[in-house]
Write a protein that holds these residues in place. Structure first.
Motif, PDB file in Angstrom:
ATOM      1  N   ALA A 112     -36.091  -3.953 -52.899  1.00  0.00           N
ATOM      2  CA  ALA A 112     -35.321  -3.741 -53.774  1.00  0.00           C
ATOM      3  C   ALA A 112     -34.358  -4.202 -52.657  1.00  0.00           C
ATOM      4  N   LEU A 113     -34.269  -3.451 -51.115  1.00  0.00           N
ATOM      5  CA  LEU A 113     -33.110  -3.145 -50.467  1.00  0.00           C
ATOM      6  C   LEU A 113     -32.904  -4.391 -49.707  1.00  0.00           C
ATOM      7  N   LEU A 114     -34.495  -4.750 -49.879  1.00  0.00           N
ATOM      8  CA  LEU A 114     -34.715  -6.736 -49.320  1.00  0.00           C
ATOM      9  C   LEU A 114     -34.127  -7.346 -49.716  1.00  0.00           C
ATOM     10  N   GLU A 115     -34.652  -7.554 -51.272  1.00  0.00           N
ATOM     11  CA  GLU A 115     -34.562  -8.781 -51.916  1.00  0.00           C
ATOM     12  C   GLU A 115     -33.476  -9.506 -51.852  1.00  0.00           C
ATOM     13  N   ASP A 116     -32.140  -8.677 -52.312  1.00  0.00           N
ATOM     14  CA  ASP A 116     -31.259  -8.743 -52.094  1.00  0.00           C
ATOM     15  C   ASP A 116     -30.098  -9.766 -51.317  1.00  0.00           C
ATOM     16  N   GLU A 117     -29.692 -10.708 -52.122  1.00  0.00           N
ATOM     17  CA  GLU A 117     -29.815 -12.173 -51.176  1.00  0.00           C
ATOM     18  C   GLU A 117     -28.083 -12.006 -49.934  1.00  0.00           C
ATOM     19  N   ASP A 118     -28.059 -10.936 -50.691  1.00  0.00           N
ATOM     20  CA  ASP A 118     -26.078 -10.364 -49.359  1.00  0.00           C
ATOM     21  C   ASP A 118     -27.219  -9.476 -47.790  1.00  0.00           C
ATOM     22  N   GLN A 119     -27.565  -8.976 -48.710  1.00  0.00           N
ATOM     23  CA  GLN A 119     -28.612  -8.544 -47.117  1.00  0.00           C
ATOM     24  C   GLN A 119     -29.326  -8.845 -45.906  1.00  0.00           C
ATOM     25  N   GLU A 120     -28.853  -9.109 -45.423  1.00  0.00           N
ATOM     26  CA  GLU A 120     -29.070  -9.536 -44.192  1.00  0.00           C
ATOM     27  C   GLU A 120     -28.497  -8.498 -43.151  1.00  0.00           C
ATOM     28  N   LEU A 121     -30.260  -8.179 -42.400  1.00  0.00           N
ATOM     29  CA  LEU A 121     -30.430  -7.265 -41.507  1.00  0.00           C
ATOM     30  C   LEU A 121     -30.665  -8.135 -40.218  1.00  0.00           C
ATOM     31  N   SER A 122     -30.120  -7.949 -39.384  1.00  0.00           N
ATOM     32  CA  SER A 122     -30.030  -8.470 -37.522  1.00  0.00           C
ATOM     33  C   SER A 122     -31.647  -8.316 -37.512  1.00  0.00           C
ATOM     34  N   GLN A 123     -31.783  -8.873 -36.112  1.00  0.00           N
ATOM     35  CA  GLN A 123     -32.467  -8.330 -35.625  1.00  0.00           C
ATOM     36  C   GLN A 123     -33.272  -6.986 -35.308  1.00  0.00           C
TER      37      GLN A 123
END
Length: 125
Positions: free
Chosen positions: A100-111
């Protein structure tokens, strides 16, 4: 029964616990002064009494005022809140929470953030 199972915390109760954890201890007046859009003093006292009933805070007397301190560690409170979140919204499965945390389009994680998460998972394995 776990202390937090007696009743989950309301938004105001969580705010009060954040203040008490941050300050280490606080009077009702100090709690009131640190709350956003603070309720009346008597409402703060009532909330503190509720938190004491739930086993979240304990009080001692200092002169004529009560001083409230956490009754459980912040780590235990955080763990219990996460368990409640998992059981309520994610079928008790941590992988559902992460998805659920990763499916949010606004949630962009850095490398680097992705590598940090991988390292945490590997350390737990």
């Amino acid at each position: 029964m776990n202390r937090l199972e007696k009743g989950q915390l309301s938004r105001r109760e969580r705010q009060i616990m954040d203040i008490i954890y941050r300050l280490g201890q606080a009077s009702a007046k100090e709690v009131q002064e640190n709350l956003p859009d603070p309720p009346s003093y008597s409402a703060v006292r009532a909330l503190l009494a509720t938190l004491e009933t739930k086993g979240m805070v304990k009080h001692g007397k200092e002169s004529r005022r009560y001083i409230y301190k956490p009754a459980i560690t912040e780590k235990k409170a955080r763990k219990s809140a996460i368990q409640n979140l998992l059981s309520t919204f994610f079928e008790g499965k941590p992988q559902n929470l992460v998805a659920a945390l990763l499916e949010d389009e606004d949630q962009e994680l850095s490398q680097k953030e992705i590598e940090d998460i991988r390292r945490l998972v590997e350390d737990k394995s």
